[in-house]
Design a protein around this motif. Sequence first.
Motif, short mmCIF file in Angstrom:
data_model
loop_
_atom_site.label_atom_id
_atom_site.label_comp_id
_atom_site.label_asym_id
_atom_site.label_seq_id
_atom_site.Cartn_x
_atom_site.Cartn_y
_atom_site.Cartn_z
N VAL A 46 17.80 27.81 -27.18
CA VAL A 46 17.86 27.82 -28.65
C VAL A 46 16.59 27.24 -29.24
O VAL A 46 15.98 27.82 -30.15
N LEU A 47 16.18 26.10 -28.73
CA LEU A 47 15.00 25.45 -29.30
C LEU A 47 13.71 26.17 -28.95
O LEU A 47 12.72 26.05 -29.68
N ARG A 48 13.71 26.93 -27.88
CA ARG A 48 12.51 27.69 -27.51
C ARG A 48 12.18 28.76 -28.57
O ARG A 48 11.02 29.10 -28.76
N ARG A 49 13.21 29.22 -29.23
CA ARG A 49 12.98 30.23 -30.28
C ARG A 49 12.26 29.63 -31.49
O ARG A 49 11.57 30.33 -32.20
N TYR A 50 12.46 28.33 -31.75
CA TYR A 50 11.95 27.73 -32.97
C TYR A 50 10.75 26.80 -32.77
O TYR A 50 10.01 26.55 -33.71
N ILE A 56 5.50 16.94 -24.47
CA ILE A 56 6.12 15.84 -25.23
C ILE A 56 7.50 16.26 -25.72
O ILE A 56 8.48 15.51 -25.59
N PHE A 57 7.59 17.46 -26.27
CA PHE A 57 8.87 17.92 -26.81
C PHE A 57 9.92 18.06 -25.72
O PHE A 57 11.06 17.61 -25.87
N ILE A 58 9.55 18.66 -24.59
CA ILE A 58 10.50 18.87 -23.50
C ILE A 58 10.93 17.55 -22.88
O ILE A 58 12.11 17.34 -22.59
N THR A 59 10.01 16.62 -22.67
CA THR A 59 10.37 15.34 -22.05
C THR A 59 11.25 14.50 -22.98
O THR A 59 12.19 13.86 -22.52
N LEU A 60 10.96 14.50 -24.27
CA LEU A 60 11.82 13.77 -25.20
C LEU A 60 13.21 14.40 -25.29
O LEU A 60 14.22 13.68 -25.36
#
Length: 131
Positions: A46-50, A56-60
């Motif tokens: 879902v978040l990959r679409r936006y 940083i984003f993936i680790t958080l």
Amino acid sequence: MGFFMAPLAAAMAYSAFYGAWGAVFFVTFATALGCAIILGAPAYWVLRRYVRPTSIFITLTGGLLALVPGLLIAIGFWSRAIEARDRMPAGIVAAELRFLGLLFASGFVGGLSFWICAVWHNLKLSKSVNF
């Protein structure tokens, strides 16, 4: 492969902190694998679409997803104390916060390994890598 390596790395980080590799590793890996499949896969898709997947984003996100089972346990523990109108000793609160911090840190390690397995190896060399 990333959805298998991330829970494995998180379980290894969690078990290394406690120095216990038997049942602690198995239970942590099973919980992390379930959390990765039930929560992580839909969150990633879902978040990959936006949002562009950066390290940083993936680790958080990995750290926050690791907190979900820990927060459910903590909320259950805190609600029982509130129902019984007991005050929780400061040592128990500090232990809960250390537990949640360790869960976030191990999820952070799992998210980093997921980024390396699933995202970073797919980037083209002609593009600049966003860290």
